[in-house]
Scaffold this motif. Structure first.
Motif, short mmCIF file in Angstrom:
data_model
loop_
_atom_site.label_atom_id
_atom_site.label_comp_id
_atom_site.label_asym_id
_atom_site.label_seq_id
_atom_site.Cartn_x
_atom_site.Cartn_y
_atom_site.Cartn_z
N GLU A 29 0.75 -1.24 -0.41
CA GLU A 29 0.08 0.35 0.03
C GLU A 29 1.05 1.46 -0.06
N LEU A 84 -7.69 -1.24 -3.90
CA LEU A 84 -7.43 -1.05 -2.21
C LEU A 84 -8.01 -0.26 -1.91
N GLY A 88 -5.90 -1.09 2.80
CA GLY A 88 -5.67 -2.32 2.20
C GLY A 88 -5.69 -3.69 1.35
#
Length: 92
Positions: A29, A84, A88
């Motif tokens: 992420e 996402l 995440g």
């Protein structure tokens, strides 16, 4: 937890591996947020490899719902950015 890697199949990943997957997901992420293609590629490959190594493949003829769906190994940073969520790729 049943994890699907798109274009590859499903793995049955023990619950005790999820924290480790969440750490790898956090790195992924950050790489996506930073737009860092090199870190993104390394993080995605590490996450997918952890699923493959820590889980047991689910036979192709088994009909099992996936608890989690991950992008394929050749996904682009833009494709993953679209996937996402607030947590995440791996909630938790």
């Amino acid at each position: 937890m049943i994890v699907r890697i798109l274009t590859e199949g499903q793995w049955d990943v023990p619950e005790d591996r999820i924290d480790g997957l969440n750490e790898l997901d956090a790195h992924l992420e950050k790489a996506v947020e930073a737009g860092d293609d090199e870190a993104f590629t390394q993080s995605l490959q590490a996450l997918l490899q952890a699923v493959r190594a820590g889980g047991s493949p689910v036979p192709d003829d088994s009909l099992v719902d996936s608890d989690l769906i991950l992008p394929p190994s050749d996904a682009t940073i833009e494709e993953v950015r679209d996937l996402l969520g607030d947590d995440g790729l791996i909630p938790g």
